[in-house]
Enzyme design. Structure first.
Site, PDB file in Angstrom:
ATOM      1  N   LYS A   5       0.875  -1.164   0.000  1.00  0.00           N
ATOM      2  CA  LYS A   5       0.000   0.000   0.000  1.00  0.00           C
ATOM      3  C   LYS A   5       0.913   1.213   0.000  1.00  0.00           C
ATOM      4  O   LYS A   5       1.677   1.422   0.945  1.00  0.00           O
ATOM      5  CB  LYS A   5      -0.899   0.034   1.225  1.00  0.00           C
ATOM      6  CG  LYS A   5      -1.756   1.308   1.277  1.00  0.00           C
ATOM      7  CD  LYS A   5      -2.349   1.554   2.648  1.00  0.00           C
ATOM      8  CE  LYS A   5      -3.038   2.923   2.676  1.00  0.00           C
ATOM      9  NZ  LYS A   5      -3.505   3.286   4.032  1.00  0.00           N
ATOM     10  N   SER A  21       1.071   5.189   0.008  1.00  0.00           N
ATOM     11  CA  SER A  21       0.257   6.365   0.290  1.00  0.00           C
ATOM     12  C   SER A  21       0.957   7.679  -0.028  1.00  0.00           C
ATOM     13  O   SER A  21       0.443   8.751   0.298  1.00  0.00           O
ATOM     14  CB  SER A  21      -0.164   6.360   1.770  1.00  0.00           C
ATOM     15  OG  SER A  21      -0.955   5.240   2.062  1.00  0.00           O
TER      16      SER A  21
END
Length: 327
Positions: free
Chosen positions: A196, A198
């Protein structure tokens, strides 16, 4: 020291990883866990006295569970995990697992500052129902967190984890970007299935996709603000704070991207940028929780030292949603 119960699970996880490493994936497993889709990073509800409100957590999950999400993230940044005790973190995972519909993946943030603590938390979260562990970069000694240190950390965690591991880079909170060369090396580990990211750098996301193309490795965008661009360069989904309030719309953006309806996707993406910025970079978790209250979920207070929005901030937050047609 790891307690005997934890070591038992560690040995089980290690044996699984070794079987994959030495003999390939066991018959019937096929490819690694498919992460593709949209995940809301669930907030942790608190009472007025700052206790975790597990009943409201379950209510939110039941409502969110009616939307076409691939799964849910608990104990990510929006879950205020640094402010929770270890027992609270595990209880949140356990309650979430019980509340979620069958077939929804549960990704649990298990990152701690030390490798040993992260291993213990990861194993414990697997025991209470997590399907995968999302492990944030340790950052307190960020000046010493070289690629070599981070590769060593994540390798140890993945070696001993009973569930697949998702890397988690969130430089806005940690001050540390997981280096691309470290991601490429870690993508080769049989128990590390994706990242992930970000940071919002779409060039970086595209480079990670490109450099890990020979691996069964998946990239999740860490925000709805750059979801379209991330899909365009090869991401498979997103973990999006905005999905806690505009979940149907974020899932619609996913569908438009996957079906090649780029003009409609662009229009929708444009309308999501300001609200997304408001609940992430501009007003953060207090802004997200306030917006959840407006959209029929329970947001409630944050745990100190996070502070509630001022009346002026709340009005600015409302305008970011209303000016784009969401209120």
């Amino acid at each position: 020291m790891l307690v005997p119960r934890v070591w038992s699970s560690v040995r089980l996880g290690l044996s699984r990883v070794l079987s994959r490493t030495l003999g390939g994936w066991p018959s019937g497993e096929g490819r690694r866990m498919d992460l593709s889709g949209i995940y809301p990073p669930v907030t942790t509800p608190f009472t007025a006295t700052a206790e975790v409100d597990y009943g409201k957590l379950e209510e939110n999950l039941h409502k969110l569970g009616t939307l076409p999400f691939r799964g849910f993230v608990v104990q990510g940044s929006n879950g205020e995990f640094p402010f929770l005790t270890s027992s609270e973190r595990l209880e949140v995972v356990s309650r979430a697992r019980q509340a979620l519909p069958k077939g929804k993946l549960l990704l649990a943030g298990s990152g701690c500052e030390s490798t040993q603590a992260t291993v213990e938390m990861t194993v414990s979260m697997a025991q209470v129902g997590a399907d995968a562990a999302m492990v944030v970069t340790p950052c307190y000694y960020r000046g010493r967190m070289s690629s070599a240190a981070l590769i060593h950390h994540y390798t140890k965690v993945a070696d001993l984890s009973p569930v697949p591991v998702v890397l988690y880079s969130v430089p806005a909170n940690t001050g540390l970007d997981l280096p691309v060369d470290a991601v490429v090396t870690l993508s080769q580990h049989p128990n590390i299935v994706g990242i992930k990211d970000s940071g919002g750098d779409v060039t970086r996301i595209g480079l990670i996709v490109h450099k890990t193309r020979s691996q069964d490795f998946q990239v999740l965008a860490g925000s709805a603000g750059f979801l379209l661009a991330s899909y365009a360069v090869g991401a498979v989904g997103g973990v999006c704070a905005l999905a806690n309030v505009l979940g149907a719309q974020v899932c619609q953006l996913e569908r438009l991207c996957l079906t090649g309806q780029w003009e409609d996707a662009q229009k929708l993406q444009h309308r999501l940028i300001e609200p997304n910025t408001a609940v992430t970079r501009r007003f953060g978790i207090p802004g997200l929780k306030k917006t959840m209250d407006w959209f029929g979920y329970y947001g409630g207070p944050c745990r100190c030292p996070l502070q509630e929005l001022s009346p002026a901030q709340e009005e600015a937050l409302r305008l970011d949603f209303a000016s784009n047609g969401w209120l």
